[in-house]
Scaffold this active site. Structure first.
Site, short mmCIF file in Angstrom:
data_model
loop_
_atom_site.label_atom_id
_atom_site.label_comp_id
_atom_site.label_asym_id
_atom_site.label_seq_id
_atom_site.Cartn_x
_atom_site.Cartn_y
_atom_site.Cartn_z
N ASN A 130 -10.25 0.44 -0.16
CA ASN A 130 -9.24 0.36 0.90
C ASN A 130 -9.81 0.73 2.26
O ASN A 130 -10.40 1.81 2.43
CB ASN A 130 -8.11 1.35 0.60
CG ASN A 130 -7.19 0.85 -0.48
OD1 ASN A 130 -7.49 -0.10 -1.19
ND2 ASN A 130 -6.05 1.50 -0.62
N ASP B 267 -8.75 0.82 6.36
CA ASP B 267 -7.80 0.69 7.48
C ASP B 267 -8.40 1.30 8.75
O ASP B 267 -8.52 0.66 9.78
CB ASP B 267 -6.48 1.38 7.12
CG ASP B 267 -5.41 1.14 8.17
OD1 ASP B 267 -5.65 0.37 9.11
OD2 ASP B 267 -4.32 1.73 8.07
N ASP C 165 0.85 -1.20 0.00
CA ASP C 165 0.00 0.00 0.00
C ASP C 165 0.89 1.25 0.00
O ASP C 165 1.81 1.36 0.82
CB ASP C 165 -0.86 -0.05 1.28
CG ASP C 165 -1.95 0.99 1.30
OD1 ASP C 165 -2.42 1.40 0.21
OD2 ASP C 165 -2.38 1.37 2.41
P1 13P Z 1 -8.97 4.77 5.55
O1 13P Z 1 -8.09 5.65 6.41
O2 13P Z 1 -10.22 5.50 5.15
O3 13P Z 1 -9.27 3.47 6.17
O4 13P Z 1 -8.18 4.48 4.18
C1 13P Z 1 -7.22 3.47 4.11
C2 13P Z 1 -6.43 3.52 2.85
O5 13P Z 1 -6.75 4.17 1.88
C3 13P Z 1 -5.21 2.68 2.81
O6 13P Z 1 -4.49 2.88 1.63
O1 G3H Z 2 -3.32 4.87 3.63
C1 G3H Z 2 -2.73 4.61 4.65
C2 G3H Z 2 -3.08 3.44 5.50
O2 G3H Z 2 -4.12 3.76 6.38
C3 G3H Z 2 -1.86 2.92 6.20
O3 G3H Z 2 -1.53 3.74 7.27
O4 G3H Z 2 0.85 4.32 6.82
O5 G3H Z 2 -0.13 4.49 9.15
O6 G3H Z 2 0.30 2.25 8.10
P1 G3H Z 2 -0.02 3.69 7.87
ZN ZN Z 3 -4.57 4.88 0.85
#
Ligand code: 13P
Ligand code: G3H
Ligand code: ZN
Length: 311
Positions: free
Chosen positions: A256, A258, A82
């Protein structure tokens, strides 16, 4: 079953009018919670690892845990990088067994984004790995990068054909008003996404899989629970689920998520400690956290993504 790429998943998702969930993973409990839900709902999965997650867990641990999840569930799972920030990070993931990488050149001028993305595509395709690129810039926080609202920008549809044909990417992330993190819209305002841009992009790239980042819904029940047990998350607001269902029925094949997992996990841990203040056994507080992840993912598969039963 070995790790798979997203090629087949996206083809079926595009034709079927649903989307695949791409969930961020950082540790064993998160991986188990996600994959247990997907197993029960027979859903294909993308497990994605950010640069921050690789630094936190060490690359080899997450890869091995995902391999264990495949052995345990027998599901088609894609292991995806990612927000890859450089050719070197992408190469390291490709060499380490990832089946998909994102190269995020969205902060670069168009021609530089094209050149970097092309370089990653050439390396990846030679090794059977697929690549996600990005055009347009999302606001919000990811790892140590914070993009202010005024520095974010919508994807310009007139750029997408040139970008896709010059780079050879397999999917494209676009910016239509979502953002990373738990504070996506101003409290009291009506969340809005630029579906006109998504529509235009899909007309220009027929059959081509589009990716939506920043797609957590920040479900109020979890924010309330966090606040109830000592947290401070007033004003958190996400993308309404109805809008995500609409995107999934259009050209968006990867959504996506997270922040919603983080919220579910944090709410469960806070509740556990409020009710068991003398507990100090990690298994006792990570067990409800893992169960909360599982329930959140099941909810997404059934009510937002529509990919249940499609593995
Ligand atoms: P959220 O913060 O909305 O969950 O998005 C996650 C994301 O785009 C990871 O690449
Ligand atoms: O887009 C980002 C994701 O939420 C991942 O977050 O870079 O803190 O692991 P992170
Ligand atoms: Zn993202």
């Amino acid at each position: 079953m070995p790790l798979v790429t997203t090629t087949e998943m996206f083809k079926k998702a595009y034709e079927g009018g649903y989307a695949i969930g791409a969930f961020n993973v950082n540790n064993m409990e998160i991986i188990q919670g996600i994959t247990e839900a997907a197993k029960e709902e027979n859903a294909p999965l993308i497990l994605q690892v950010s640069k921050g997650a690789r630094n936190y867990a060490k690359p080899v641990y997450l890869t091995k845990l995902v391999e264990a999840a495949i052995e345990d569930t027998g599901l088609p799972i894609c292991l995806h990088l990612d927000h890859g920030d450089s050719f070197e990070t992408c190469k390291s993931c490709i060499d380490g067994g990832f089946t998909s990488v994102m190269i995020d050149g969205s902060h670069l001028p168009f021609e530089e984004n094209v050149a970097l993305t092309r370089k990653v595509v050439e390396y990846a395709h030679d090794r059977g790995v697929v690549v996600e690129g990005e055009l347009g810039r999302l606001a919000g926080v990811e790892d140590e990068v914070k993009v202010k609202k005024e520095d974010s920008s919508y994807t310009q549809p007139e750029e997408v054909n040139e970008f896709v044909s010059k780079t050879g990417v397999d999917s494209l992330a676009i910016a239509i008003g979502t953002s990373h993190g738990a504070y996506k819209f101003k409290p009291g305002t009506k969340p809005q996404l630029r579906f006109d841009i998504l529509e235009k992009v899909s007309e220009l790239l027929p059959g081509f899989p589009i990716v939506l980042h920043g797609a957590s819904s920040v479900i109020p029940e979890f924010v309330d629970e966090i606040n109830k047990y000592g947290g401070k998350m007033d004003g958190a607001l996400g993308v309404p689920e109805e809008m995500l269902r609409q995107a999934a029925s259009m050209a968006v094949c990867k959504i996506n998520i997270d922040s919603d997992l983080r919220l579910a996990m944090t709410a469960a841990v806070r509740k556990h400690f409020a009710e068991n203040p003398s507990d100090f056994d990690p298994r006792q507080y990570l067990k409800p956290a893992r169960a909360a992840i599982k329930e959140m993912v099941r909810h997404k598969l059934l009510n937002v993504l529509g990919c249940n039963g499609k593995a």
